[in-house]
Design a protein around this motif. Structure first.
Motif, PDB file in Angstrom:
ATOM      1  N   ARG A 196      11.766 -19.412 -21.917  1.00 39.17           N
ATOM      2  CA  ARG A 196      12.448 -18.863 -23.109  1.00 39.17           C
ATOM      3  C   ARG A 196      13.779 -19.557 -23.338  1.00 39.17           C
ATOM      4  NH1 ARG A 196      13.344 -17.621 -27.960  1.00 39.17           N
ATOM      5  NH2 ARG A 196      14.500 -15.725 -28.433  1.00 39.17           N
ATOM      6  N   GLU A 199      13.122 -22.946 -24.860  1.00 40.45           N
ATOM      7  CA  GLU A 199      12.760 -22.780 -26.272  1.00 40.45           C
ATOM      8  C   GLU A 199      13.999 -22.495 -27.118  1.00 40.45           C
ATOM      9  OE1 GLU A 199       9.619 -19.998 -28.725  1.00 40.45           O
ATOM     10  OE2 GLU A 199      10.956 -19.023 -27.284  1.00 40.45           O
ATOM     11  N   GLN A 203      15.626 -24.632 -30.240  1.00 38.48           N
ATOM     12  CA  GLN A 203      15.814 -24.040 -31.563  1.00 38.48           C
ATOM     13  C   GLN A 203      17.242 -24.221 -32.050  1.00 38.48           C
ATOM     14  OE1 GLN A 203      14.391 -20.180 -30.257  1.00 38.48           O
ATOM     15  NE2 GLN A 203      12.576 -20.293 -31.567  1.00 38.48           N
ATOM     16  N   THR A 210      17.215 -18.402 -33.021  1.00 35.54           N
ATOM     17  CA  THR A 210      16.298 -18.094 -31.918  1.00 35.54           C
ATOM     18  C   THR A 210      15.523 -16.815 -32.188  1.00 35.54           C
ATOM     19  OG1 THR A 210      17.981 -16.812 -30.728  1.00 35.54           O
ATOM     20  CG2 THR A 210      17.871 -19.184 -30.277  1.00 35.54           C
TER      21      THR A 210
END
Length: 263
Positions: A196, A199, A203, A210
């Motif tokens: 996470r 990611e 972003q 996010t």
């Protein structure tokens, strides 16, 4: 908590940024946008100033960065329904709602969930696979307890954590990466959390929010939804110098540590 309505699931448009880190969520409506917590009128007027009307304004709690733009928006669109909790610090509500109420606006239907703790009257709106939760739940974190105790806030987050896996968490602040440092300190071996964070960094580097996050990811990664996690409990107990007795004590210790945490 299962969704009691069989509504079509939708994806929200990208939120409008405001202030340093707020997001103003909106959904398209038949005659104009449906707004959630418009703390600043300027981004709304810049984007939708030519609209004939607003569908409605949904408010989660009374803090100014969530309601501060409403007065100006009502000057521009005076007949707009304003749906809010039973909270006298929100003076312009046309409809007051509380836990278990249903909000029907345009093609949308939302269930109202009580999420007291950040404030004493905070609510969230859940429907169509979307959760507008204000400052109760954040990606990898949760709101501070300004007007509630640990038991109240923990119970509020448990209600949100019981929603379906594919629920999209539309919280009001871009806090994911700042929350990530604390979460990773508590759970350094949590592989879902590491993914996470990768990611979220990608972003942000691409200039994207996010959010929304998926509730399944929050249950896997968010320390405030993982009060029974063995790694988290070991880290927290070591920090405190003693074992924890129950989930409310765990939540209180976790929130207290987060309030003063520095990387």
């Amino acid at each position: 908590m299962p969704d009691p309505y069989r509504q079509p699931l939708i994806s929200p448009p990208p939120p409008l940024p405001a202030f340093a880190d707020n997001y103003l969520w909106w959904l398209p409506g038949t005659h104009g946008p449906l707004l959630v917590d418009p703390g600043d009128a300027t981004p709304i007027l810049e984007r939708f100033g030519n609209a004939a009307s607003l569908t409605a304004i949904l408010l989660t709690h009374h803090h100014d960065d969530h309601i501060g733009g409403v007065a100006a928006l009502l000057e521009r669109w005076p007949n707009t329904p304003v749906i809010a909790p039973h909270e006298p610090r929100i003076p312009f509500a046309t409809q007051r709602v509380s836990a278990g109420d249903v909000v029907d606006v345009d093609a949308y239907r939302f269930n109202v969930i009580e999420v007291h703790g950040h404030t004493r009257s905070h609510i969230a709106y859940h429907g169509h696979g979307l959760l507008f939760c204000g400052d109760a739940l954040f990606s990898l974190g949760c709101g501070r307890m300004f007007e509630g105790d640990a038991a109240t806030m923990r119970a509020s987050l448990d209600r949100l954590a019981a929603l379906s896996d594919d629920t999209q968490v539309c919280c009001a602040h871009e806090y994911t990466l700042s929350n990530a440092a604390f979460a990773q300190h508590l759970m350094p071996r949590n592989t879902a959390l590491a993914a996470r964070i990768r990611e979220a960094r990608a972003q942000r580097e691409a200039g994207k929010p996010t959010l929304p996050s998926r509730l399944s990811d929050e249950r896997a990664c968010n320390p405030f939804l993982r009060l029974d996690d063995g790694e988290l409990l070991a880290t927290l107990s070591s920090h405190l110098g003693h074992a924890l007795t129950d989930r409310d004590a765990t939540f209180a210790a976790l929130r207290g540590w987060k309030d003063g945490f520095r990387e």
